[in-house]
Scaffold this motif. Structure first.
Motif, PDB file in Angstrom:
ATOM      1  N   GLY A  90      14.122  56.311  20.536  1.00 27.57           N
ATOM      2  CA  GLY A  90      15.504  56.676  19.901  1.00 27.57           C
ATOM      3  C   GLY A  90      16.521  56.583  20.778  1.00 27.57           C
ATOM      4  O   GLY A  90      17.548  56.508  20.256  1.00 27.57           O
ATOM      5  N   ASN A  91      16.220  56.528  22.365  1.00 25.26           N
ATOM      6  CA  ASN A  91      17.324  56.104  23.056  1.00 25.26           C
ATOM      7  C   ASN A  91      17.793  54.709  23.026  1.00 25.26           C
ATOM      8  O   ASN A  91      17.100  53.985  23.141  1.00 25.26           O
ATOM      9  CB  ASN A  91      16.855  56.571  24.592  1.00 25.26           C
ATOM     10  N   ASN A  92      18.930  54.519  23.152  1.00 21.47           N
ATOM     11  CA  ASN A  92      19.613  53.334  23.468  1.00 21.47           C
ATOM     12  C   ASN A  92      19.590  52.888  24.969  1.00 21.47           C
ATOM     13  O   ASN A  92      20.334  53.289  25.723  1.00 21.47           O
ATOM     14  CB  ASN A  92      21.078  53.101  23.003  1.00 21.47           C
ATOM     15  N   LEU A  93      18.473  52.095  25.322  1.00 21.54           N
ATOM     16  CA  LEU A  93      18.070  51.769  26.814  1.00 21.54           C
ATOM     17  C   LEU A  93      18.931  50.700  27.289  1.00 21.54           C
ATOM     18  O   LEU A  93      18.767  50.340  28.336  1.00 21.54           O
ATOM     19  CB  LEU A  93      16.751  51.599  26.821  1.00 21.54           C
ATOM     20  N   CYS A  94      19.970  49.910  26.145  1.00 15.59           N
ATOM     21  CA  CYS A  94      20.305  48.540  26.695  1.00 15.59           C
ATOM     22  C   CYS A  94      21.526  48.855  27.570  1.00 15.59           C
ATOM     23  O   CYS A  94      21.906  47.952  28.050  1.00 15.59           O
ATOM     24  CB  CYS A  94      20.859  48.130  25.391  1.00 15.59           C
ATOM     25  N   GLY A  95      22.045  49.961  27.497  1.00 18.06           N
ATOM     26  CA  GLY A  95      23.092  50.455  28.516  1.00 18.06           C
ATOM     27  C   GLY A  95      22.611  50.512  29.772  1.00 18.06           C
ATOM     28  O   GLY A  95      23.529  50.413  30.773  1.00 18.06           O
ATOM     29  N   ASP A  96      21.541  50.668  29.859  1.00 20.35           N
ATOM     30  CA  ASP A  96      20.781  50.779  31.520  1.00 20.35           C
ATOM     31  C   ASP A  96      20.169  49.474  31.998  1.00 20.35           C
ATOM     32  O   ASP A  96      19.396  49.767  33.058  1.00 20.35           O
ATOM     33  CB  ASP A  96      19.645  51.976  31.322  1.00 20.35           C
ATOM     34  N   VAL A  97      20.418  48.385  31.624  1.00 26.57           N
ATOM     35  CA  VAL A  97      19.768  47.127  32.148  1.00 26.57           C
ATOM     36  C   VAL A  97      20.365  46.713  33.266  1.00 26.57           C
ATOM     37  O   VAL A  97      19.916  45.571  33.996  1.00 26.57           O
ATOM     38  CB  VAL A  97      19.819  46.080  31.080  1.00 26.57           C
ATOM     39  N   GLY A  98      21.560  47.280  33.702  1.00 24.66           N
ATOM     40  CA  GLY A  98      22.046  46.648  35.260  1.00 24.66           C
ATOM     41  C   GLY A  98      22.941  45.561  34.945  1.00 24.66           C
ATOM     42  O   GLY A  98      23.556  45.105  33.991  1.00 24.66           O
ATOM     43  N   ASP A  99      22.972  45.027  36.192  1.00 24.02           N
ATOM     44  CA  ASP A  99      24.117  43.508  36.119  1.00 24.02           C
ATOM     45  C   ASP A  99      23.187  42.525  35.721  1.00 24.02           C
ATOM     46  O   ASP A  99      22.397  42.179  36.174  1.00 24.02           O
ATOM     47  CB  ASP A  99      24.559  43.796  37.548  1.00 24.02           C
ATOM     48  N   SER A 157      24.908  39.619  35.442  1.00 23.78           N
ATOM     49  CA  SER A 157      25.656  38.530  36.126  1.00 23.78           C
ATOM     50  C   SER A 157      24.929  37.017  36.352  1.00 23.78           C
ATOM     51  O   SER A 157      25.274  36.038  36.434  1.00 23.78           O
ATOM     52  CB  SER A 157      26.777  38.889  37.050  1.00 23.78           C
ATOM     53  N   ARG A 158      23.648  37.525  37.185  1.00 22.64           N
ATOM     54  CA  ARG A 158      22.787  36.375  37.692  1.00 22.64           C
ATOM     55  C   ARG A 158      22.456  35.571  36.452  1.00 22.64           C
ATOM     56  O   ARG A 158      21.781  34.467  36.521  1.00 22.64           O
ATOM     57  CB  ARG A 158      21.601  37.159  38.362  1.00 22.64           C
ATOM     58  N   TYR A 159      22.395  36.071  35.307  1.00 24.79           N
ATOM     59  CA  TYR A 159      21.939  35.182  34.093  1.00 24.79           C
ATOM     60  C   TYR A 159      23.289  34.547  33.357  1.00 24.79           C
ATOM     61  O   TYR A 159      23.072  33.929  32.369  1.00 24.79           O
ATOM     62  CB  TYR A 159      21.440  36.101  33.092  1.00 24.79           C
ATOM     63  N   GLY A 160      24.324  34.703  34.013  1.00 27.39           N
ATOM     64  CA  GLY A 160      25.580  34.245  33.474  1.00 27.39           C
ATOM     65  C   GLY A 160      26.314  35.030  32.354  1.00 27.39           C
ATOM     66  O   GLY A 160      27.098  34.692  31.466  1.00 27.39           O
ATOM     67  N   ILE A 161      26.149  36.266  32.245  1.00 29.30           N
ATOM     68  CA  ILE A 161      26.321  37.277  31.121  1.00 29.30           C
ATOM     69  C   ILE A 161      27.401  38.148  32.052  1.00 29.30           C
ATOM     70  O   ILE A 161      27.055  39.024  32.931  1.00 29.30           O
ATOM     71  CB  ILE A 161      25.422  37.946  30.611  1.00 29.30           C
ATOM     72  N   ASN A 162      28.678  38.198  31.497  1.00 26.08           N
ATOM     73  CA  ASN A 162      29.672  38.863  32.141  1.00 26.08           C
ATOM     74  C   ASN A 162      30.023  40.012  31.267  1.00 26.08           C
ATOM     75  O   ASN A 162      30.126  41.274  31.665  1.00 26.08           O
ATOM     76  CB  ASN A 162      30.943  38.271  32.707  1.00 26.08           C
ATOM     77  N   GLU A 163      29.919  39.862  29.819  1.00 28.83           N
ATOM     78  CA  GLU A 163      30.330  40.808  28.792  1.00 28.83           C
ATOM     79  C   GLU A 163      28.925  41.124  28.464  1.00 28.83           C
ATOM     80  O   GLU A 163      28.279  40.234  27.481  1.00 28.83           O
ATOM     81  CB  GLU A 163      31.232  40.460  27.953  1.00 28.83           C
ATOM     82  N   LYS A 164      28.594  42.282  28.225  1.00 33.26           N
ATOM     83  CA  LYS A 164      27.236  42.730  27.673  1.00 33.26           C
ATOM     84  C   LYS A 164      27.114  42.939  26.192  1.00 33.26           C
ATOM     85  O   LYS A 164      27.769  44.146  26.085  1.00 33.26           O
ATOM     86  CB  LYS A 164      26.479  43.851  28.550  1.00 33.26           C
ATOM     87  N   VAL A 165      27.025  42.223  25.243  1.00 37.07           N
ATOM     88  CA  VAL A 165      26.739  42.368  24.002  1.00 37.07           C
ATOM     89  C   VAL A 165      25.311  42.296  23.319  1.00 37.07           C
ATOM     90  O   VAL A 165      24.851  41.291  23.338  1.00 37.07           O
ATOM     91  CB  VAL A 165      27.798  41.566  23.111  1.00 37.07           C
ATOM     92  N   ASN A 166      24.764  43.425  23.126  1.00 34.93           N
ATOM     93  CA  ASN A 166      23.256  43.578  22.579  1.00 34.93           C
ATOM     94  C   ASN A 166      23.210  43.050  21.429  1.00 34.93           C
ATOM     95  O   ASN A 166      24.020  43.705  20.407  1.00 34.93           O
ATOM     96  CB  ASN A 166      22.806  44.968  22.818  1.00 34.93           C
ATOM     97  N   LEU A 167      22.847  42.196  20.976  1.00 39.41           N
ATOM     98  CA  LEU A 167      22.665  41.322  19.507  1.00 39.41           C
ATOM     99  C   LEU A 167      21.819  41.996  18.844  1.00 39.41           C
ATOM    100  O   LEU A 167      22.271  42.209  17.553  1.00 39.41           O
ATOM    101  CB  LEU A 167      22.203  39.704  19.665  1.00 39.41           C
ATOM    102  N   ASN A 168      20.787  42.820  19.076  1.00 40.89           N
ATOM    103  CA  ASN A 168      19.775  43.442  18.097  1.00 40.89           C
ATOM    104  C   ASN A 168      20.460  44.802  17.797  1.00 40.89           C
ATOM    105  O   ASN A 168      19.856  45.668  16.933  1.00 40.89           O
ATOM    106  CB  ASN A 168      18.457  43.584  18.824  1.00 40.89           C
TER     107      ASN A 168
END
Length: 161
Positions: free
Chosen positions: A71-80, A82-93
């Motif tokens: 039930g928790n939204n764990l996507c805010g805890d994925v960390g940095d 930027s090593r994948y080329g993602i600067n702005e974290k927008v979770n698609l699901n």
């Protein structure tokens, strides 16, 4: 009297070591399940070519996989990311209001060569699943993210010679 104390100490030590081994095996099994789910989500996204078309197939797989629902939204805890080329974290699901704890992020990649040759942008997805350690009374204590990325999708290699 001395042997009774030594015997109980040996029994406590044995129970402690067996407990550590059980925790270790539970951790291995939880990591294997998260790794398997992550790989299957990546395969489904690569099959369809984008995340939007693959959402129903991913949802049906997760319903049958036995992956933990959180039930928790764990996507805010994925960390940095930027090593994948993602600067702005927008979770698609999140648009699907998924109750499973996995995250999908999209990244675009256009090199200078691609810009000169007028090649369409390529993109890929970063998939994050979580290893859950839930305890009966305490609840979720540890959630370890497991990362992966898809191959480049949408690559148009029509060169102008």
């Amino acid at each position: 009297m001395r042997e009774a104390i030594g015997g109980s100490l040996l029994m406590y030590l044995t129970v402690f070591i067996v407990g550590i081994i059980i925790v270790f095996f539970v951790g291995i099994l939880s990591y294997a399940k998260a790794y398997k789910v992550k790989n299957r989500i990546v395969e489904i996204i690569e099959k369809y070519g984008n995340y939007e078309d693959s959402e129903t197939d991913i949802a049906s797989y997760l319903n049958s996989s036995g992956y933990n629902i959180s039930g928790n939204n764990l996507c805010g805890d994925v960390g940095d990311l930027s090593r994948y080329g993602i600067n702005e974290k927008v979770n698609l699901n999140t648009a699907n209001n998924s109750s499973y704890s996995y995250c999908v992020y999209e990244s675009t990649n256009t090199t200078d060569k691609d810009k000169k040759k007028n090649i369409n942008k390529t993109h890929y997805y970063v998939v994050v699943t979580f290893v859950h350690f839930e305890f009966p009374i305490i609840g979720d204590i540890i959630n370890i993210p497991v990362y992966s990325e898809t191959k480049m999708l949408g690559y148009n290699n029509k060169y102008d010679y």
